[in-house]
Write a protein that holds these residues in place. Structure first.
Motif, PDB file in Angstrom:
ATOM      1  N   TYR A  94       1.421   6.912   0.745  1.00 54.49           N
ATOM      2  CA  TYR A  94       0.847   6.204  -0.233  1.00 54.49           C
ATOM      3  C   TYR A  94      -0.355   5.043   0.245  1.00 54.49           C
ATOM      4  O   TYR A  94      -0.304   4.290   1.136  1.00 54.49           O
ATOM      5  CB  TYR A  94       1.572   5.245  -1.146  1.00 54.49           C
ATOM      6  CG  TYR A  94       2.763   6.166  -2.011  1.00 54.49           C
ATOM      7  CD1 TYR A  94       3.935   6.062  -1.364  1.00 54.49           C
ATOM      8  CD2 TYR A  94       2.623   6.645  -3.006  1.00 54.49           C
ATOM      9  CE1 TYR A  94       4.921   6.980  -1.740  1.00 54.49           C
ATOM     10  CE2 TYR A  94       3.540   7.384  -3.786  1.00 54.49           C
ATOM     11  CZ  TYR A  94       4.742   7.503  -2.938  1.00 54.49           C
ATOM     12  OH  TYR A  94       5.746   8.032  -3.598  1.00 54.49           O
ATOM     13  N   ALA A  96      -2.716   1.717  -0.682  1.00 54.91           N
ATOM     14  CA  ALA A  96      -2.561   0.796  -1.621  1.00 54.91           C
ATOM     15  C   ALA A  96      -3.769  -0.206  -1.391  1.00 54.91           C
ATOM     16  O   ALA A  96      -4.383  -0.277  -0.400  1.00 54.91           O
ATOM     17  CB  ALA A  96      -1.383   0.060  -1.504  1.00 54.91           C
ATOM     18  N   TYR A 103       0.027  -6.074  -2.428  1.00 54.98           N
ATOM     19  CA  TYR A 103      -0.628  -4.888  -2.859  1.00 54.98           C
ATOM     20  C   TYR A 103      -0.565  -4.627  -4.259  1.00 54.98           C
ATOM     21  O   TYR A 103       0.713  -4.015  -4.254  1.00 54.98           O
ATOM     22  CB  TYR A 103      -0.502  -3.757  -1.712  1.00 54.98           C
ATOM     23  CG  TYR A 103      -1.219  -4.054  -0.393  1.00 54.98           C
ATOM     24  CD1 TYR A 103      -0.447  -4.489   0.484  1.00 54.98           C
ATOM     25  CD2 TYR A 103      -2.473  -3.855  -0.327  1.00 54.98           C
ATOM     26  CE1 TYR A 103      -0.914  -4.815   1.677  1.00 54.98           C
ATOM     27  CE2 TYR A 103      -3.155  -4.202   0.672  1.00 54.98           C
ATOM     28  CZ  TYR A 103      -2.347  -4.702   1.804  1.00 54.98           C
ATOM     29  OH  TYR A 103      -3.114  -5.083   3.339  1.00 54.98           O
ATOM     30  N   TRP A 106      -1.966   1.047  -6.408  1.00 56.37           N
ATOM     31  CA  TRP A 106      -1.402   2.034  -5.573  1.00 56.37           C
ATOM     32  C   TRP A 106      -1.777   3.536  -6.258  1.00 56.37           C
ATOM     33  O   TRP A 106      -2.078   3.663  -7.261  1.00 56.37           O
ATOM     34  CB  TRP A 106       0.210   1.955  -5.922  1.00 56.37           C
ATOM     35  CG  TRP A 106       1.018   0.605  -5.289  1.00 56.37           C
ATOM     36  CD1 TRP A 106       0.741  -0.390  -5.957  1.00 56.37           C
ATOM     37  CD2 TRP A 106       1.345   0.812  -3.897  1.00 56.37           C
ATOM     38  NE1 TRP A 106       1.695  -1.225  -5.072  1.00 56.37           N
ATOM     39  CE2 TRP A 106       1.908  -0.685  -3.799  1.00 56.37           C
ATOM     40  CE3 TRP A 106       1.602   1.735  -2.928  1.00 56.37           C
ATOM     41  CZ2 TRP A 106       2.504  -1.118  -2.731  1.00 56.37           C
ATOM     42  CZ3 TRP A 106       2.382   1.076  -1.568  1.00 56.37           C
ATOM     43  CH2 TRP A 106       2.692  -0.269  -1.607  1.00 56.37           C
TER      44      TRP A 106
END
Length: 116
Positions: A94, A96, A103, A106
């Protein structure tokens, strides 16, 4: 802010793969960018991040020396260049956006599978 990760796939152990994350809906240089990953049946873990310029970077010990985070502020894209891949790198990756403390934005993730 919207984030779209891509570039995942199946690769043999020892191989390389480059992930991309396209950023939109905000000012890219206002954000630090990061990569996290989540392996099957495991918690999500930090992989790498960089500041707005890309000149300050951090890496998890497990990927240090094998992965490189790069950002292109002209294209609003952050990359994760992965080398010497191991089966334990298999995960959904992922991207971010946020700051080094948190963070808040996303993307949906891209699957990387490393075969032995």
């Amino acid at each position: 802010v919207q984030l779209q990760a891509s570039g995942g796939g199946l690769v043999q152990a020892g191989g390389s793969l480059s992930l991309s994350c396209a950023f939109s809906g905000g000012t890219f240089t206002s954000y630090a960018m990061a990569w996290f990953r989540q392996a099957p049946n495991k918690a999500r873990e930090f992989v790498s991040d960089c500041n707005w310029s890309g000149h300050t970077t951090h890496y998890a010990d497990s990927v240090k020396g094998r992965f490189t985070i790069v950002r292109d502020n002209a294209k609003n894209v952050v990359y994760l260049q992965m080398g010497s891949l191991k089966p334990e790198d298999t995960a959904v990756y992922y991207c971010a956006a946020g700051n080094f403390s948190a963070y808040g934005y996303w993307g949906k993730g891209t699957l990387v599978t490393v075969s032995s």
